[in-house]
Design a protein around this motif. Structure first.
Motif, PDB file in Angstrom:
ATOM      1  N   LEU A 182     -58.915 -48.707 -73.528  1.00  0.00           N
ATOM      2  CA  LEU A 182     -59.058 -48.782 -75.558  1.00  0.00           C
ATOM      3  C   LEU A 182     -59.745 -49.699 -75.800  1.00  0.00           C
ATOM      4  CD1 LEU A 182     -55.116 -48.747 -75.672  1.00  0.00           C
ATOM      5  CD2 LEU A 182     -56.436 -47.063 -76.886  1.00  0.00           C
ATOM      6  N   PRO A 183     -60.283 -51.178 -74.986  1.00  0.00           N
ATOM      7  CA  PRO A 183     -61.042 -51.633 -75.175  1.00  0.00           C
ATOM      8  C   PRO A 183     -62.878 -51.549 -74.732  1.00  0.00           C
ATOM      9  CG  PRO A 183     -60.003 -52.708 -73.570  1.00  0.00           C
ATOM     10  CD  PRO A 183     -59.209 -51.475 -73.921  1.00  0.00           C
ATOM     11  N   LEU A 184     -62.952 -50.577 -73.831  1.00  0.00           N
ATOM     12  CA  LEU A 184     -64.008 -50.043 -72.914  1.00  0.00           C
ATOM     13  C   LEU A 184     -64.125 -48.913 -74.911  1.00  0.00           C
ATOM     14  CD1 LEU A 184     -66.464 -49.181 -71.465  1.00  0.00           C
ATOM     15  CD2 LEU A 184     -64.582 -47.323 -70.741  1.00  0.00           C
ATOM     16  N   ALA A 185     -64.094 -48.447 -75.061  1.00  0.00           N
ATOM     17  CA  ALA A 185     -64.680 -47.736 -75.982  1.00  0.00           C
ATOM     18  C   ALA A 185     -65.144 -48.052 -77.165  1.00  0.00           C
ATOM     19  CB  ALA A 185     -63.834 -46.300 -76.440  1.00  0.00           C
ATOM     20  N   VAL A 186     -64.368 -49.127 -77.411  1.00  0.00           N
ATOM     21  CA  VAL A 186     -64.422 -50.064 -78.509  1.00  0.00           C
ATOM     22  C   VAL A 186     -65.550 -50.928 -79.151  1.00  0.00           C
ATOM     23  CG1 VAL A 186     -63.938 -52.376 -79.808  1.00  0.00           C
ATOM     24  CG2 VAL A 186     -62.176 -50.673 -79.289  1.00  0.00           C
ATOM     25  N   LEU A 187     -65.958 -51.553 -77.265  1.00  0.00           N
ATOM     26  CA  LEU A 187     -67.502 -51.980 -77.024  1.00  0.00           C
ATOM     27  C   LEU A 187     -68.060 -52.187 -76.239  1.00  0.00           C
ATOM     28  CD1 LEU A 187     -65.883 -54.389 -74.487  1.00  0.00           C
ATOM     29  CD2 LEU A 187     -66.765 -55.585 -77.037  1.00  0.00           C
ATOM     30  N   VAL A 188     -68.112 -50.161 -76.278  1.00  0.00           N
ATOM     31  CA  VAL A 188     -69.890 -48.869 -76.010  1.00  0.00           C
ATOM     32  C   VAL A 188     -69.555 -49.218 -77.469  1.00  0.00           C
ATOM     33  CG1 VAL A 188     -69.806 -46.677 -75.470  1.00  0.00           C
ATOM     34  CG2 VAL A 188     -68.740 -48.213 -73.734  1.00  0.00           C
ATOM     35  N   LEU A 205     -69.785 -49.956 -80.893  1.00  0.00           N
ATOM     36  CA  LEU A 205     -69.748 -51.123 -81.220  1.00  0.00           C
ATOM     37  C   LEU A 205     -71.080 -50.796 -80.974  1.00  0.00           C
ATOM     38  CD1 LEU A 205     -67.518 -54.292 -81.472  1.00  0.00           C
ATOM     39  CD2 LEU A 205     -67.990 -53.181 -83.193  1.00  0.00           C
ATOM     40  N   ARG A 206     -71.666 -51.045 -79.381  1.00  0.00           N
ATOM     41  CA  ARG A 206     -72.916 -51.291 -79.675  1.00  0.00           C
ATOM     42  C   ARG A 206     -74.070 -49.785 -79.623  1.00  0.00           C
ATOM     43  NH1 ARG A 206     -74.383 -55.958 -77.124  1.00  0.00           N
ATOM     44  NH2 ARG A 206     -73.157 -56.686 -78.022  1.00  0.00           N
ATOM     45  N   GLU A 207     -73.228 -49.479 -79.331  1.00  0.00           N
ATOM     46  CA  GLU A 207     -74.581 -48.044 -78.897  1.00  0.00           C
ATOM     47  C   GLU A 207     -74.114 -47.017 -80.332  1.00  0.00           C
ATOM     48  OE1 GLU A 207     -76.964 -45.588 -78.783  1.00  0.00           O
ATOM     49  OE2 GLU A 207     -77.117 -47.158 -76.764  1.00  0.00           O
ATOM     50  N   LYS A 208     -75.037 -46.325 -81.050  1.00  0.00           N
ATOM     51  CA  LYS A 208     -74.519 -45.159 -81.499  1.00  0.00           C
ATOM     52  C   LYS A 208     -75.711 -44.005 -81.231  1.00  0.00           C
ATOM     53  CE  LYS A 208     -73.687 -48.946 -84.106  1.00  0.00           C
ATOM     54  NZ  LYS A 208     -72.350 -49.024 -83.509  1.00  0.00           N
ATOM     55  N   LEU A 215     -72.738 -40.806 -71.960  1.00  0.00           N
ATOM     56  CA  LEU A 215     -72.995 -41.347 -70.232  1.00  0.00           C
ATOM     57  C   LEU A 215     -72.495 -42.609 -69.617  1.00  0.00           C
ATOM     58  CD1 LEU A 215     -74.652 -41.471 -67.789  1.00  0.00           C
ATOM     59  CD2 LEU A 215     -76.274 -42.616 -69.148  1.00  0.00           C
ATOM     60  N   TYR A 216     -71.996 -43.582 -70.787  1.00  0.00           N
ATOM     61  CA  TYR A 216     -71.414 -44.967 -70.403  1.00  0.00           C
ATOM     62  C   TYR A 216     -69.948 -44.558 -70.375  1.00  0.00           C
ATOM     63  CZ  TYR A 216     -75.550 -47.057 -72.037  1.00  0.00           C
ATOM     64  OH  TYR A 216     -77.122 -47.820 -72.041  1.00  0.00           O
ATOM     65  N   ALA A 270     -65.837 -49.560 -85.533  1.00  0.00           N
ATOM     66  CA  ALA A 270     -66.934 -49.392 -84.461  1.00  0.00           C
ATOM     67  C   ALA A 270     -68.165 -48.675 -84.661  1.00  0.00           C
ATOM     68  CB  ALA A 270     -66.043 -49.138 -83.049  1.00  0.00           C
ATOM     69  N   TYR A 271     -68.574 -47.779 -84.097  1.00  0.00           N
ATOM     70  CA  TYR A 271     -68.876 -46.784 -84.715  1.00  0.00           C
ATOM     71  C   TYR A 271     -70.123 -46.853 -85.732  1.00  0.00           C
ATOM     72  CZ  TYR A 271     -72.400 -42.719 -84.267  1.00  0.00           C
ATOM     73  OH  TYR A 271     -73.070 -41.671 -84.030  1.00  0.00           O
TER      74      TYR A 271
END
Length: 476
Positions: free
Chosen positions: A212-218, A220-223, A230-231, A293-294
């Protein structure tokens, strides 16, 4: 200068340095130590007695050359009819920590269910709390808070009932994957993506909730879609690889398969009915947060970006805790992030700290009634140092659960109010923090020692309730 309430801080006596990174009076420290010590030595929930013995089964399987048959061996052991229901990561951590118990069992015949053995496994959770506390401190530093604010916030985190009860009362181990999640968050803030992905990958091998938090952080930083996929794939690869290997075992399919079948519907059960369609509030909330986030782009201030990330992470856990029929020990995932969100409210921090305390009390009250066998159940004292007294009570007619005693006082009629209090408290905290972030304010937070004292009193109130019921059971 930080307003830290010098009069209040010395109200109970001389100030005392604690671990060289925050200050607390001797009396405050004594009260906190007494609460933690009493719960640590007396209260237990049966789940950890099963997991700890299965970690010894993991060593048996390893030295018998049948490591991949661990789940089969656990199912055949007779320890629990459902077998080992968690993913292998949890058992691996318990096995490493429990190696001395395994050696003493094989060499000296130590009983894994002895008080000493059980306390050793519970100590693992206390150590994990200390590790999480250190990560909390480091993350708060990345958010731009002063040493004084970080010190007091660490105490707020430590004395939150939503952290204290799952660890010290129920002896549950979600605190272990939480440590790896916090590590991942910290390295995300530092821009170290390899370590970020590694720590989240480890956490996911213990509890899939880490996704759940992993997807949020990815997001937020990667578009870039390909990079996002991949991440996410790299982070979940170890979890799926281990699941794939162990799924060849009939024991794994029988134990973890039934567990997942039970768990997954819990995520979707709380819903609203619109046009003949049941819409899961959890799913709607999570999808909305992922879209935000995206959509959100980094600003110029690293501190502001980190604070937005914490706010969004707290949001994902708040949706999880409010709209999923969670077990009481899952509340630990929300606690550190919500405390950090409280700090974002600047001069309104006193109000939002009270709201956080309301959330802690209301959520715990709901858990006590809904899971009375976990918090203050009839077997709460049946494993550790009060075991002789408990056994004498059983012979005399049994122990009254705390929830049953509260029902006799008609406290259960307040359950709807507790639920409303939880939602109102979370809403108030997020509105205040979100408003300040939207305005770009990075105002210093004001924390005083009475906030911590109120939380310590809540912990002692719980102990007093348990002891009162215990004494009442003797007199029946």
């Amino acid at each position: 200068m930080d307003r830290i309430g010098q009069k209040e801080k010395r109200f109970f006596g001389k100030e005392l340095s604690f671990f060289a990174w925050h200050e607390i009076s001797r009396a405050d420290l004594l009260l906190l130590t007494l609460a933690a010590g009493f719960c640590f030595l007396t209260m237990y929930y049966s789940d950890i007695t099963i997991t700890s013995r299965f970690s010894l089964t993991l060593w048996d399987s390893l030295f018998d050359g049948r490591l991949l048959s661990f789940y089969d061996n656990a199912l055949a052991s007779g320890v629990a009819p459902e077998g080992a229901v968690y993913d292998i990561g949890i058992y691996a951590v318990f096995a490493i920590w429990g190696l001395p118990v395994w050696i003493l069992r094989n060499v000296a015949g130590l009983d894994p269910m002895s008080v000493g053995s059980l306390l050793w496994f519970k100590l693992l959770l206390a150590v994990s709390v200390a590790a999480c506390l250190r990560l909390f401190w480091q993350i708060a530093k990345e958010l731009g808070y002063t040493k004084t604010v970080r010190a007091y916030a660490s105490l707020v985190f430590l004395t939150s009932a939503t952290l204290f009860f799952p660890v010290m009362v129920a002896a549950q181990y979600d605190i272990i994957p939480l440590f790896f999640i916090l590590c991942g968050v910290f390295f995300w803030m530092k821009g170290e993506w390899k370590k970020f992905l590694i720590y989240f990958a480890v956490a996911a091998t213990m509890k899939p909730f880490a996704l759940l938090p992993l997807a949020v952080l990815v997001l937020l930083r990667e578009k870039r879609i390909r990079r996002i996929l991949l991440y996410l794939a790299l982070a979940v690869l170890p979890m799926f690889l281990l699941k794939g290997i162990y799924s060849l075992s009939a024991g794994y399919r029988a134990s973890c398969g039934s567990f997942l079948t039970t768990m997954l519907p819990m995520l979707l059960r709380v819903s609203i009915h619109i046009d003949n369609v049941d819409m899961s509030l959890f799913a709607v909330g999570v999808i909305g947060i992922y879209i935000f986030a995206y959509w959100r782009k980094d600003g110029e201030s690293a501190v502001q970006n980190n604070r937005v990330a914490i706010l969004v992470l707290a949001g994902i856990w708040a949706v999880f805790c409010l709209f999923v029929e969670i077990y009481p020990y899952w509340s630990v995932y929300l606690t550190p992030f919500l405390v950090l969100v409280v700090l974002m409210c600047g001069r309104d921090c006193h109000v939002t700290l009270l709201l956080d305390l309301v959330l802690n009390v209301c959520m715990t009250a709901v858990f006590v009634f809904q899971f009375e066998w976990v918090y203050g159940g009839e077997r709460t004292f049946s494993y550790l140092v009060l075991k002789p007294l408990y056994e004498s009570l059983v012979r005399a007619g049994g122990v009254l659960p705390v929830a049953e005693a509260l029902r006799l006082l008609s406290v259960d009629i307040l359950l709807p109010a507790f639920g409303a209090g939880m939602a109102a408290a979370v809403g108030g905290i997020f509105l205040c923090a979100g408003w300040r972030l939207a305005r770009g304010e990075e105002e210093e937070s004001f924390l005083e020692i009475w906030h911590i004292r109120m939380r310590i009193l809540v912990l002692h109130g719980w102990i007093a309730a348990c002891l009162a019921v215990f004494v009442f059971s003797f007199k029946r």
